[in-house]
Design a protein around this motif. Structure first.
Motif, PDB file in Angstrom:
ATOM      1  N   LYS B  44      19.044   9.962 -20.392  1.00 18.73           N
ATOM      2  CA  LYS B  44      18.466  10.766 -19.073  1.00 18.73           C
ATOM      3  C   LYS B  44      19.440  11.970 -19.208  1.00 18.73           C
ATOM      4  N   SER B  45      20.756  11.826 -19.294  1.00 20.85           N
ATOM      5  CA  SER B  45      21.491  13.069 -19.151  1.00 20.85           C
ATOM      6  C   SER B  45      21.288  13.907 -20.364  1.00 20.85           C
ATOM      7  N   SER B  46      21.264  13.104 -21.681  1.00 18.68           N
ATOM      8  CA  SER B  46      20.823  14.202 -22.731  1.00 18.68           C
ATOM      9  C   SER B  46      19.708  14.891 -22.531  1.00 18.68           C
ATOM     10  N   PRO B 136      16.031  28.791  -9.161  1.00 19.68           N
ATOM     11  CA  PRO B 136      14.668  27.919  -8.897  1.00 19.68           C
ATOM     12  C   PRO B 136      14.610  26.590  -9.413  1.00 19.68           C
ATOM     13  N   ILE B 137      14.962  26.324 -10.343  1.00 20.06           N
ATOM     14  CA  ILE B 137      15.084  25.022 -11.058  1.00 20.06           C
ATOM     15  C   ILE B 137      16.303  24.385 -10.967  1.00 20.06           C
ATOM     16  N   TRP B 138      16.237  23.119 -10.085  1.00 19.28           N
ATOM     17  CA  TRP B 138      17.241  22.365  -9.834  1.00 19.28           C
ATOM     18  C   TRP B 138      17.108  21.056 -11.058  1.00 19.28           C
ATOM     19  N   LEU B 139      18.185  20.969 -11.743  1.00 21.61           N
ATOM     20  CA  LEU B 139      18.382  19.680 -12.344  1.00 21.61           C
ATOM     21  C   LEU B 139      19.575  18.577 -11.788  1.00 21.61           C
ATOM     22  N   LEU B 140      19.002  17.682 -11.322  1.00 18.80           N
ATOM     23  CA  LEU B 140      20.188  16.659 -10.480  1.00 18.80           C
ATOM     24  C   LEU B 140      20.215  15.374 -11.476  1.00 18.80           C
ATOM     25  N   ASP B 141      21.128  15.439 -12.087  1.00 17.15           N
ATOM     26  CA  ASP B 141      21.754  14.299 -12.825  1.00 17.15           C
ATOM     27  C   ASP B 141      22.437  13.328 -12.137  1.00 17.15           C
ATOM     28  N   GLU B 142      21.739  12.343 -11.910  1.00 17.91           N
ATOM     29  CA  GLU B 142      22.495  11.106 -11.001  1.00 17.91           C
ATOM     30  C   GLU B 142      23.032  11.803  -9.801  1.00 17.91           C
ATOM     31  N   GLU B 186       8.969   7.444 -17.018  1.00 18.26           N
ATOM     32  CA  GLU B 186       9.928   6.258 -17.473  1.00 18.26           C
ATOM     33  C   GLU B 186      10.390   6.692 -18.816  1.00 18.26           C
ATOM     34  N   LEU B 187      11.450   6.857 -19.033  1.00 17.61           N
ATOM     35  CA  LEU B 187      12.098   7.436 -20.371  1.00 17.61           C
ATOM     36  C   LEU B 187      12.001   6.350 -21.343  1.00 17.61           C
TER      37      LEU B 187
END
Lengths: 219, 192
Positions: B44-46, B136-142, B186-187
């Motif tokens: 997921k983080s990658s 404008p683009i949010w990436l929320l990692d955990e 689902e990764l």
């Protein structure tokens, strides 16, 4: 862009200058003076011998002192995620390195030149030799700062990076040492000019070499 | 909010000798949200770092219109600085923006050095940094890790508001993230 770089420089100086948290200044300076002080104890108080070798000792001490702050130049910002956030904002690593080399030089170049006055007194250098040392350091320390940031970026994130950084800097700094200390023996401008030339080469490649190293460390 | 979109085509990610996932494609337009779900270590983080452009994909392309803001486990705040000064550094970089510190319950912490803050408080500070960035683009990692239930609800509300204003939200999390409407990937289905 200029405003952003000014903010970066302000932060870097706050971290690196006297009393900053990554206090690059105080410890290397004390180390530098300590080496200059140890030398007469080791070789004896013969004023002729000290005056003849003192300039070289100052150069070696300056080089060793420049190694001390290396592990705090790049690694902590990589660890804390600053480089990621700068990259997201489109600030190129090359610019960050330019700013950091400047801040690093300000934090150790001029203080080292000041401390050289004390070291020269301890080693009994005459006025002419002191002037050559000071001019040599003025020409050489920017190159040492650039080299320091390159090596810090290359070793950031590696296990035992700090020790490796020291080992990498020493051979790469040999040209600076040869020309810088050599200008004392010849008493001449050619040595100073070559020291400055080596410095300029290092300053020119530092943004690209360190920038690429930082991008690689992030992957 | 400026027009934004993010599209990834046939992404593959390799860490060391292992291919974590492959043939992953996704596309989000303004106002959409996506949760990337999966067990620990599935990538997921990658994937988030590839989408952010911080890591090159092993294969595939990412096409991104609009600035990207990222929250991960590292808050990118100077640990010795008081929180207010640490956030002010990013404000000088990002320019004037909405001040979210009060809403995030950080007002009384502004003169506390960052290293004394708890995990959840640092996470809230990272949200303040993200909102100040105005991307404008949010990436929320955990992004919910370490947040108490009130703060987690607040984070979900902030993400919902961001999407309502035409932003994009991609959430990588193994826990539930309440945001409607939100698609889900689902990764594990793309694992090698």
């Amino acid at each position: 862009m200029i405003g952003r770089l000014a903010s970066l420089l302000r932060r870097d100086l706050g971290l690196l200058l006297l009393g900053g948290r990554r206090g690059g200044t105080v410890l290397p300076l004390l180390f530098f003076v300590a080496v200059a002080m140890l030398f007469p104890f080791a070789v004896g108080p013969d004023p002729v011998l000290l005056a003849r070798t003192g300039g070289g000792v100052i150069w070696v001490a300056a080089l060793l002192a420049a190694i001390l702050p290396l592990d705090r130049l790049v690694e902590p910002d990589l660890e804390l995620g600053f480089f990621d956030q700068w990259a997201l904002r489109g600030i190129a690593e090359e610019w960050i390195v330019v700013v950091r080399v400047l801040a690093h030089w300000l934090s150790f170049g001029p203080p080292l030149m000041l401390a050289s006055l004390l070291a020269a007194a301890l080693l009994g250098l005459d006025g002419q030799a002191l002037l050559t040392v000071e001019l040599g350091l003025l020409a050489g320390t920017p190159g040492l700062a650039a080299l320091g940031v390159i090596v810090a970026a290359l070793t950031a994130g590696l296990r035992g990076g700090a020790a490796l950084a020291g080992l990498l800097v020493i051979p790469l700094a040999v040209p600076l040492l040869i020309f810088g200390a050599g200008s004392l023996a010849t008493g001449g401008e050619s040595g100073l000019a070559l020291t400055g030339a080596v410095s300029l080469v290092l300053l020119a490649i530092a943004p690209f070499a360190a920038g690429a190293a930082i991008r690689a460390a992030r992957g | 909010m400026q027009d934004c979109s993010i599209a990834a085509t046939d992404l593959a990610c390799r860490r060391g000798d292992r291919v974590l996932f492959h043939s992953l494609s996704l596309e989000l337009q303004a106002g959409e949200a996506l949760q990337i779900a999966g067990a620990n270590g599935i990538g997921k983080s990658s994937l988030m770092r590839i989408l952010a452009g911080l890591m090159p994909p092993y294969a595939g392309t990412v096409d991104c219109q609009g600035a990207v803001g990222l929250i991960d486990e590292r808050p990118a705040l100077d640990t010795h600085q008081p929180l207010g000064a640490a956030l002010a550094f990013w404000q000088r970089i990002d320019g004037p923006a909405e001040d979210a510190t009060a809403r995030l319950g950080l007002s009384h912490l502004l003169d506390v050095p960052v290293r004394y803050l708890s995990t959840g408080q640092k996470k809230r500070a990272a949200f303040a940094r993200l909102i100040g960035q105005g991307a404008p683009i949010w990436l929320l990692d955990e992004a919910l890790n370490g947040l108490d239930s009130d703060a987690a609800r607040l984070a979900e509300t902030l993400a919902a508001e961001h999407c309502a204003q035409g932003g994009i939200c991609i959430v990588a999390s193994h826990q539930a993230f309440a945001l409607q409407p939100m698609r889900r990937v689902e990764l594990a289905e793309f694992a090698a």
